[in-house]
Motif scaffolding. Structure first.
Motif, short mmCIF file in Angstrom:
data_model
loop_
_atom_site.label_atom_id
_atom_site.label_comp_id
_atom_site.label_asym_id
_atom_site.label_seq_id
_atom_site.Cartn_x
_atom_site.Cartn_y
_atom_site.Cartn_z
N TYR A 29 0.85 -1.20 0.00
CA TYR A 29 0.00 0.00 0.00
C TYR A 29 0.88 1.23 0.00
O TYR A 29 1.80 1.35 0.80
CB TYR A 29 -0.87 0.00 1.25
N CYS A 31 0.58 5.40 0.14
CA CYS A 31 -0.34 6.53 0.30
C CYS A 31 -0.33 7.34 -0.99
O CYS A 31 0.72 7.75 -1.47
CB CYS A 31 0.09 7.42 1.46
N TRP A 215 -8.12 12.42 7.82
CA TRP A 215 -7.26 11.87 6.75
C TRP A 215 -6.71 10.49 7.13
O TRP A 215 -6.73 9.54 6.33
CB TRP A 215 -6.12 12.86 6.49
N CYS A 219 -6.87 6.00 5.21
CA CYS A 219 -5.88 5.02 4.75
C CYS A 219 -6.01 3.70 5.49
O CYS A 219 -5.85 2.64 4.90
CB CYS A 219 -4.46 5.59 4.88
N HIS A 244 0.90 10.83 10.16
CA HIS A 244 -0.01 10.01 9.35
C HIS A 244 0.18 8.50 9.56
O HIS A 244 -0.78 7.78 9.88
CB HIS A 244 0.15 10.39 7.87
N GLU A 248 -2.07 5.76 11.50
CA GLU A 248 -2.63 4.60 10.79
C GLU A 248 -2.41 3.32 11.60
O GLU A 248 -3.29 2.47 11.72
CB GLU A 248 -1.95 4.43 9.42
#
Ligand code: AMP
Ligand code: ZN
Length: 473
Positions: A29, A31, A215, A219, A244, A248
């Motif tokens: 994955y 971003c 945000w 994800c 971020h 996550e």
């Protein structure tokens, strides 16, 4: 030797071993873009890096599922819609389309999944519900739902896996609603932001009230939906490490109780002429700015692939001229090989490819690998000259075919390909000019008819910042 990569999670170089017991499948994955503007050359460094990782894993025989999300609702987007006085989808659609066009220009393989945040609101809501049920999230007086770092840590979970944090200096219970914040202000972060007047009509209903997702939760929800609760690789630029990616991990592990990602890979930043990119310094380049200066996607891709992903890269226009020259050396060598090989076929030179692979296995040491490639080109060029009058033609043809097969295999990773040889026939060029003239005269029906005629003859028109271009279908 197997592939070794620097894992931000362990802060060390580790042998890459996928979670798949058969060692074949890899979930990855990266971003994706926040679609509020055209992606700049720094963003492209990160996406080309992700493409390199994917291509190299495939070269090594892995079956990769590559996911790259599109962040199409976020603080900067809301601000952009307000300023442009437009709708969410009109605003993000334009930049999303431009992003995928640019991705193609840079010859990046299209990710297998490109989930949009706005199409995963139910998944996001159910993830937040799980976090509330587990007691690591709470609804605050402002109507927003926050992640509680204290409660999460109280369950024995570790907040600060990617970055060491000093909790003694932090005040528990403080909250941050914005999507981006520095580690000095670590605080409970928003999972669901209650509807605010400045959000306009960007909101969804949810069990926690009207609002929009934060945000970070986007994800977590999209990656786990497609790749499962635990997957192999997660990538992004180094600026995403905190908050971020840390957030996550907290959201995902807080909801599932399982380890989220095995290897975290972060690409270092790109500077332009030694400075951080900024519009006021005049060193802010989108891909389109560079194409308008006459550089090609292939030259830009090559340049971005010359530096190790963990080193800050100094992007310069001079560097792009160097890229042009380097590619010309490759093109010249490949053209000579093609001429000598004719119709001959041969397998790759595995002993050279092994050296090439050893070099990339070493944490994707691209600079060392390019060094080997150019040494190989020097030797190939020397042999072409040395054998010209002393070796029988059929032997030379088979040898040249072997070198071509070797180059093609290497290029399956670098993707700098060959210079496009497509030439536009004069009658097609005339039609293009007629269509342009019709457009200038606002005779749009006639212009469309010519476009149709070109299509029937196997050509499509692409309108680029440098004017219309013809492409063979
Ligand atoms: P964004 O669209 O802002 O979410 O950024 C997309 C990707 O580009 C993220 O992985 C960022 O970490 C990365 N990125 C942003 N600026 C730079 C830069 N100057 N150099 C390298 N990567 C960057
Ligand atoms: Zn992300």
């Amino acid at each position: 030797m197997g592939l070794k990569l620097f894992n931000t999670l362990s802060r060390s170089i580790q042998e890459f071993a996928p979670l798949d017991p058969a060692g074949k499948k890899v979930g990855m994955y990266c971003c994706g873009p926040t679609v509020y503007d055209f992606a700049h050359i720094g963003n492209w460094r990160t996406f080309v890096f992700a493409d390199l990782v994917r291509r190299y894993l495939e070269f090594k025989g892995h079956a990769v599922t590559h996911v790259m999300n599109v962040t199409d609702v976020e603080d900067k987007i809301i601000k952009g819609i307000r300023e442009a006085k437009t709708t969410l989808h009109e605003f993000t659609g334009k930049y999303e389309a431009a992003f995928f066009e640019d991705l193609k220009t840079l010859n990046c393989l299209e990710p297998h999944h490109k989930p949009r945040a706005t199409e995963h609101i139910p998944e996001i809501i159910s993830l937040i519900e799980k976090l509330l049920a587990r007691g690591v999230a709470y609804k605050a007086a402002d109507g927003s739902v926050y992640f509680s770092i204290e409660k999460y840590r109280g369950c024995g979970c570790n907040y600060g896996q990617l970055l060491k944090l000093n909790f003694d200096e932090m005040r528990a219970g403080e909250r941050v609603k914005s999507d981006e914040y520095a580690k000095e202000s670590v605080a409970d972060f928003a999972l669901w932001k209650s509807r605010a007047p400045e959000d306009g009509d960007v909101f969804w209903s949810s069990p926690f009230g009207e609002g929009r997702p934060g945000w970070h939760i986007e994800c977590s929800a999209m990656s786990m939906k497609i790749l499962g609760a635990s997957f192999d690789l997660h990538l992004g630029g180094e600026d995403l490490i905190f908050p971020h990616h840390e957030d996550e991990i907290a959201q995902s592990e807080g909801a599932t109780g399982k380890p989220f990602v095995k290897y975290w890979l972060h690409g270092a930043f790109l500077l332009v002429e030694g400075k951080k990119m900024s519009k006021s310094l005049g060193n802010f380049f989108t891909l389109r700015d560079l194409l308008a200066k006459g550089f090609t996607g292939r030259e830009i891709r090559y340049l971005l692939l010359t530096a190790h992903y963990r080193e800050t890269f100094n992007f310069t226009i001079e560097g792009l001229h160097g890229a042009k020259a380097a590619l010309a050396r490759i093109d010249e060598c490949v053209a000579k090989l093609r001429e000598i090989a004719g119709d001959a076929n041969a397998d790759e030179d595995n002993s050279f490819l092994q050296q090439f692979e050893d070099s990339l296995d070493d944490d994707l040491n691209v600079s060392g690998t390019w060094g080997k490639v150019f040494e190989w080109i020097r030797q190939v060029n020397r042999k072409i000259v040395a054998d010209e009058h002393s070796v029988p033609y059929s032997v030379r043809a088979t040898w040249a075919a072997r070198q071509l097969a070797t180059w093609n295999r290497m290029d399956s990773i670098f993707g700098v390909g060959l210079k496009s040889e497509t030439t536009v026939p004069p009658e097609i060029q005339v039609l293009l000019e007629m269509r342009e003239a019709a457009r200038w005269a606002k005779a749009f029906k006639q212009a469309d008819a010519i476009r149709g005629e070109l299509k029937a003859k196997g050509w499509v028109i692409e309108d680029t910042p440098k004017g219309p271009k013809l492409k063979k279908i």
